[in-house]
Design a protein around this motif. Structure first.
Motif, short mmCIF file in Angstrom:
data_model
loop_
_atom_site.label_atom_id
_atom_site.label_comp_id
_atom_site.label_asym_id
_atom_site.label_seq_id
_atom_site.Cartn_x
_atom_site.Cartn_y
_atom_site.Cartn_z
N SER A 1 0.86 -1.18 0.00
CA SER A 1 0.00 0.00 0.00
C SER A 1 0.90 1.24 0.00
O SER A 1 1.75 1.39 0.88
CB SER A 1 -0.91 0.02 1.23
N ILE A 2 0.73 2.07 -1.00
CA ILE A 2 1.56 3.28 -1.12
C ILE A 2 0.72 4.49 -0.73
O ILE A 2 -0.33 4.74 -1.32
CB ILE A 2 2.07 3.44 -2.56
N ASP A 3 1.16 5.22 0.28
CA ASP A 3 0.47 6.44 0.72
C ASP A 3 0.93 7.59 -0.17
O ASP A 3 2.07 8.05 -0.07
CB ASP A 3 0.78 6.74 2.18
N ALA A 4 0.04 8.04 -1.06
CA ALA A 4 0.41 9.09 -2.01
C ALA A 4 -0.48 10.32 -1.87
O ALA A 4 -0.61 11.10 -2.82
CB ALA A 4 0.33 8.54 -3.43
N VAL A 5 -1.08 10.51 -0.70
CA VAL A 5 -1.96 11.66 -0.51
C VAL A 5 -1.19 12.97 -0.66
O VAL A 5 -1.62 13.88 -1.38
CB VAL A 5 -2.67 11.60 0.87
N GLN A 6 -0.05 13.08 0.01
CA GLN A 6 0.75 14.30 -0.09
C GLN A 6 1.30 14.46 -1.50
O GLN A 6 1.34 15.59 -2.04
CB GLN A 6 1.90 14.26 0.92
N ARG B 1 -5.97 9.11 -10.86
CA ARG B 1 -5.46 7.99 -11.65
C ARG B 1 -4.04 8.25 -12.15
O ARG B 1 -3.23 7.32 -12.28
CB ARG B 1 -6.39 7.72 -12.83
N ILE B 2 -3.74 9.51 -12.42
CA ILE B 2 -2.41 9.85 -12.92
C ILE B 2 -1.34 9.52 -11.88
O ILE B 2 -0.35 8.85 -12.17
CB ILE B 2 -2.34 11.34 -13.31
N VAL B 3 -1.57 9.99 -10.66
CA VAL B 3 -0.60 9.74 -9.59
C VAL B 3 -0.53 8.25 -9.26
O VAL B 3 0.55 7.70 -9.03
CB VAL B 3 -0.98 10.56 -8.34
N GLN B 4 -1.68 7.59 -9.26
CA GLN B 4 -1.70 6.15 -8.98
C GLN B 4 -0.88 5.39 -10.02
O GLN B 4 -0.09 4.50 -9.68
CB GLN B 4 -3.15 5.65 -8.96
N ALA B 5 -1.05 5.75 -11.29
CA ALA B 5 -0.32 5.07 -12.36
C ALA B 5 1.19 5.28 -12.22
O ALA B 5 1.98 4.34 -12.39
CB ALA B 5 -0.80 5.56 -13.72
N ILE B 6 1.60 6.51 -11.90
CA ILE B 6 3.02 6.80 -11.75
C ILE B 6 3.62 6.01 -10.59
O ILE B 6 4.71 5.42 -10.71
CB ILE B 6 3.24 8.31 -11.54
N GLU B 7 2.91 5.96 -9.47
CA GLU B 7 3.41 5.22 -8.31
C GLU B 7 3.51 3.72 -8.61
O GLU B 7 4.46 3.04 -8.19
CB GLU B 7 2.48 5.45 -7.11
N ILE B 8 2.55 3.20 -9.35
CA ILE B 8 2.54 1.76 -9.68
C ILE B 8 3.70 1.41 -10.59
O ILE B 8 4.41 0.41 -10.37
CB ILE B 8 1.19 1.37 -10.31
N VAL B 9 3.92 2.20 -11.62
CA VAL B 9 5.00 1.88 -12.55
C VAL B 9 6.36 2.07 -11.88
O VAL B 9 7.31 1.31 -12.14
CB VAL B 9 4.89 2.71 -13.85
N ASN B 10 6.48 3.03 -11.00
CA ASN B 10 7.74 3.21 -10.26
C ASN B 10 8.01 2.01 -9.35
O ASN B 10 9.15 1.57 -9.20
CB ASN B 10 7.70 4.50 -9.43
N HIS B 11 6.94 1.47 -8.75
CA HIS B 11 7.09 0.28 -7.90
C HIS B 11 7.51 -0.92 -8.75
O HIS B 11 8.36 -1.72 -8.33
CB HIS B 11 5.78 0.00 -7.17
N LYS C 1 11.06 -0.66 -9.45
CA LYS C 1 11.82 -0.87 -8.21
C LYS C 1 12.06 -2.35 -7.92
O LYS C 1 13.14 -2.75 -7.48
CB LYS C 1 11.09 -0.20 -7.05
N ILE C 2 11.02 -3.17 -8.16
CA ILE C 2 11.14 -4.60 -7.84
C ILE C 2 11.55 -5.43 -9.06
O ILE C 2 11.64 -6.65 -8.97
CB ILE C 2 9.84 -5.17 -7.23
N GLY C 3 11.77 -4.77 -10.18
CA GLY C 3 12.22 -5.47 -11.37
C GLY C 3 11.16 -6.27 -12.09
O GLY C 3 11.46 -7.29 -12.73
N ALA C 4 9.90 -5.82 -12.02
CA ALA C 4 8.81 -6.53 -12.70
C ALA C 4 8.85 -6.23 -14.20
O ALA C 4 9.11 -5.11 -14.61
CB ALA C 4 7.46 -6.11 -12.11
N LYS C 5 8.57 -7.25 -15.00
CA LYS C 5 8.55 -7.10 -16.45
C LYS C 5 7.14 -6.90 -16.99
O LYS C 5 6.96 -6.66 -18.18
CB LYS C 5 9.16 -8.35 -17.10
N TYR C 6 6.15 -6.99 -16.08
CA TYR C 6 4.76 -6.87 -16.50
C TYR C 6 3.98 -6.02 -15.50
O TYR C 6 4.26 -6.04 -14.30
CB TYR C 6 4.08 -8.25 -16.60
N ILE C 7 3.01 -5.26 -16.01
CA ILE C 7 2.08 -4.50 -15.17
C ILE C 7 0.67 -4.83 -15.65
O ILE C 7 0.40 -4.88 -16.85
CB ILE C 7 2.29 -2.98 -15.28
N ALA C 8 -0.24 -5.05 -14.71
CA ALA C 8 -1.63 -5.36 -15.06
C ALA C 8 -2.57 -4.40 -14.36
O ALA C 8 -2.29 -3.91 -13.26
CB ALA C 8 -1.97 -6.80 -14.68
N HIS C 9 -3.69 -4.09 -15.02
CA HIS C 9 -4.77 -3.33 -14.38
C HIS C 9 -6.11 -3.90 -14.83
O HIS C 9 -6.18 -4.64 -15.82
CB HIS C 9 -4.65 -1.83 -14.67
#
Length: 395
Positions: A60-65, A94-104, A107-115
């Motif tokens: 869970s990423i806290d991105a309120v600020q 959605r913009i901030v959520q997408a940026i945080e997800i792709v950065n994560h 960070k963990i070296g994932a080759k795939y992202i799903a939504h």
């Protein structure tokens, strides 16, 4: 095969978690991004569900600020109301959520992202554009969109695999965040029906009017009734205060990114009050040409943000302009709250350009003579006189 799943805990993303881990063999790392509206208990429940569905991990990423710093602040500076109505309450998240997800994912070296987006809405565009721009090397997986799955198909699959959460479709779809709450239902699928009062998450509790003093410094809300706090906390406080008056309800009608008309209800008491109060303060403290240019740039910023173009460099250019225009937007705005409405009473600012030492509108002037005024008007009308003389056209 390491995959990051944008996970909300709803039906679509729950299906994705089970399907992608069980059927496709992905190592699913579920991620939710809190841009406001999630309690600690709700986040714990989302985590429990994700792990039960087969996710290897949950974050869970806290991105309120972050949401405030990167987006909300500029929506205030630009007085952004989509189609003069909607403060981009949820679409901006959605913009901030997408940026945080792709950065994560990186960070963990994932080759795939799903939504879990379908092929019929705006979110698919916002997520895909952010993912493709920041990490074009990461493959995007979208089972709901690709397989054109109906809600019933997803429920059947989950039940067949031992997942029997209460998936009954709520009468109204509620999405709450820092900048407001969207409300969807049968009524918003038509053009003629209003949402009933009961559809909105906040109900009328206070009936006695109250005046609130909002203090801005360089365009940011820094205090309420003299009590200083961070802009984020002030938004939360004002939302709690104004929602008791059932303020901020409306229905937005707009054009979706994919070209169809859409209709959504929303409840956004804090954002509507802040934008209108901020705008009033600007009317007093900015020149007419600053206001004119800000209106153009604010509308452009909101449109590009809504359509997923947040990462275009022009957005940083507009943000720089909007920030620079806030240098003198400081002072107090006095707002009265009533059941279902609010009123802007006035402002107090050392930068107020209604300076009586030069002259008051409609009253005796102090900065020029009658002859000065006559000469000014004569010169001002000169272009019109020439055009009228040459064309002799009064149609």
């Amino acid at each position: 095969m390491k995959l990051v799943l944008a996970y909300s805990g709803g039906l679509d993303t729950s299906y994705c978690a089970k399907y992608l881990s069980k059927e496709k063999g992905y190592e699913v790392h579920a991620v939710s991004v809190n841009t406001g509206g999630f309690s600690k208990e709700e986040i714990e429940n989302i985590e429990q569900k994700a792990l039960q569905l087969g996710a290897t991990s949950y974050t869970s990423i806290d991105a309120v600020q972050t949401f405030y710093d990167k987006v909300v602040k500029y929506l205030i500076f630009g007085n952004v109301l989509k189609n003069n109505t909607y403060p981009l309450s949820v679409s901006a998240e959605r913009i901030v959520q997408a940026i945080e997800i792709v950065n994560h994912a990186k960070k963990i070296g994932a080759k795939y992202i799903a939504h879990g987006s379908t092929g019929a809405g705006n979110d698919q565009v916002r997520f895909d554009m952010i993912f493709q721009t920041i990490a074009p090397e990461i493959e995007i997986i979208t089972p709901i969109r690709d397989n054109r799955l109906a809600r019933e198909d997803e429920i059947d699959y989950l039940q067949e695999n031992g997942v029997d959460y209460p998936w009954e479709k709520a009468k109204y779809s509620i999405n709450k965040g820092l900048w407001g709450t969207s409300v969807g239902g049968d009524e918003t699928l038509t053009s003629d029906k209003a949402l009933p009062d009961a559809a909105y998450p906040s109900q009328l509790q206070e009936k006695n009017p109250v005046e609130v003093k909002l203090t801005f410094e360089k365009g940011e809300l820094i205090a309420i009734d003299g009590q200083a706090d961070s802009p984020v906390n002030n938004i939360i406080k004002l939302d709690a205060m104004a929602s008791k008056y059932a303020i901020g309800r409306d229905i937005h009608v707009g054009d979706t990114i994919i070209g169809i008309k859409g209709r959504v209800g929303f409840e956004a008491p804090a954002s509507l009050i802040i934008i209108k109060a901020h705008h009033l303060l600007e009317k007093h403290t900015l020149s007419k040409w600053q206001q004119y240019q800000k209106e153009q740039q604010g509308n452009f910023y909101g449109m590009l943000l809504h359509e997923g173009n947040y990462l275009d460099e022009v957005m940083r250019n507009i943000e720089a302009f909007l920030t620079d225009a806030q240098k003198h937007v400081s002072g107090d705005v006095f707002v009265s709250l009533y059941p279902f409405q609010f009123r802007l009473n006035g402002i107090s600012s050392k930068h107020d350009l209604m300076n009586a030492s030069f002259g008051s509108y409609g009253e005796m002037n102090k900065g020029w003579t009658a002859q000065d005024a006559k000469g000014f008007i004569k010169i001002l009308s000169n272009a019109g006189k020439i055009a009228n003389h040459v064309n002799q056209n009064h149609d």
